[in-house]
Design an enzyme around this catalytic site. Structure first.
Site, PDB file in Angstrom:
ATOM      1  N   LYS A  87       0.855  -1.198   0.000  1.00  0.00           N
ATOM      2  CA  LYS A  87       0.000   0.000   0.000  1.00  0.00           C
ATOM      3  C   LYS A  87       0.883   1.237   0.000  1.00  0.00           C
ATOM      4  O   LYS A  87       1.699   1.441   0.907  1.00  0.00           O
ATOM      5  CB  LYS A  87      -0.876   0.014   1.251  1.00  0.00           C
ATOM      6  CG  LYS A  87      -2.241  -0.589   1.010  1.00  0.00           C
ATOM      7  CD  LYS A  87      -3.045  -0.595   2.268  1.00  0.00           C
ATOM      8  CE  LYS A  87      -4.299   0.219   2.144  1.00  0.00           C
ATOM      9  NZ  LYS A  87      -5.161   0.059   3.339  1.00  0.00           N
TER      10      LYS A  87
HETATM   11  O1  G3P Z   1      -9.630   0.878   3.852  1.00  0.00           O
HETATM   12  C1  G3P Z   1      -9.301   2.104   4.419  1.00  0.00           C
HETATM   13  C2  G3P Z   1      -9.920   2.205   5.754  1.00  0.00           C
HETATM   14  O2  G3P Z   1      -9.245   1.429   6.694  1.00  0.00           O
HETATM   15  C3  G3P Z   1     -10.114   3.593   6.236  1.00  0.00           C
HETATM   16  O3  G3P Z   1     -11.354   3.596   6.811  1.00  0.00           O
HETATM   17  O4  G3P Z   1     -13.132   4.351   8.267  1.00  0.00           O
HETATM   18  O5  G3P Z   1     -10.742   4.951   8.780  1.00  0.00           O
HETATM   19  O6  G3P Z   1     -11.923   6.015   6.875  1.00  0.00           O
HETATM   20  P1  G3P Z   1     -11.808   4.796   7.736  1.00  0.00           P
END
Ligand code: G3P
Length: 219
Positions: A87
């Site tokens: 990533k």
């Molecule tokens: O896949 C990316 C994710 O982990 C981020 O999610 O909810 O932290 O925006 P969030």
């Protein structure tokens, strides 16, 4: 649309794999930290444990900010497990790292994508998948799913084979909408996977079937 689990929690991954619905896993430094992982050695051990549970791609994020650091980290991560997707963030340094690593044959999940232009740059640099962050765009009052749909449509028009991986999925409707928008993959937290399986009419239907069955048996 394939489903990946967005977690570094081994129990959650074990459960998702048991259901037979998970094709891959995505992790990031915040998800790793939530499991008490804060250094490269324990991140490696956790990722190797995950790789023992499934053959699909496991996304592992670099923490360097500069291209040289990302490239060095990416090459290292690529040796950890059989099916790594490194990533790399959608930054100028990130695009440089993506172009070098992809030429080495290393698969890349281009993360933190918030615009069509970042997706186009990543595709040119050689990203295997690009991850538009739906929920975080919603958070700032922008329709995150529109970005997914726009990237899907442009990649189709220009026959770009970089996959569109809907990320930052916050609720089950996001998942349905990502599938409708044509995303190749959605990566979902375990809680949302569990919510996707539930429907009150399924529960009510099972209760009624069982009651009718028992009534007939005792008649
Ligand atoms: O896949 C990316 C994710 O982990 C981020 O999610 O909810 O932290 O925006 P969030």
């Amino acid at each position: 649309m394939q489903l990946f689990l967005d977690t570094a929690n081994i129990q959650e991954i074990r459960e998702g794999v048991r259901w037979g619905v998970i094709s891959g896993v995505t992790t990031n430094p915040s998800l790793a930290a939530a499991e008490g992982i804060g250094d490269s050695g324990s991140y490696k051990a956790a990722v190797q444990e995950i790789a023992d549970l499934l053959d699909g791609p496991i996304s592992v994020e670099v923490v360097s900010q500069d291209a040289a650091g990302m490239i060095a980290e990416g090459r290292e991560i690529a040796e950890w497990i059989p099916n790594p997707w490194v990533k790399i963030p959608s930054t100028a340094a990130g695009f440089e790292a993506i172009s070098v690593l992809s030429r080495d044959g290393i698969k890349i999940n281009q993360t933190l994508c918030f615009s069509v232009n970042q997706a186009l740059l990543g595709a040119q640099a050689g990203s295997t998948a690009v991850s538009p962050f739906v929920g975080r765009l919603d958070d700032i009052g922008q329709e995150g799913m529109e970005l997914v749909a726009e990237i899907v449509s442009l990649f189709r028009d220009y026959q770009i084979d970089t996959k569109v991986l809907a990320a930052s999925i916050r609720h089950p409707l996001h998942c349905t909408l990502a599938a409708r928008a044509g995303a190749d993959i959605a990566t979902v937290p375990y809680k949302i996977l569990a919510q996707m399986a539930q429907h009150p009419l399924t529960d009510a239907g099972m209760t009624r079937f069982l009651a009718d069955w028992e009534k007939a048996g005792s008649a």
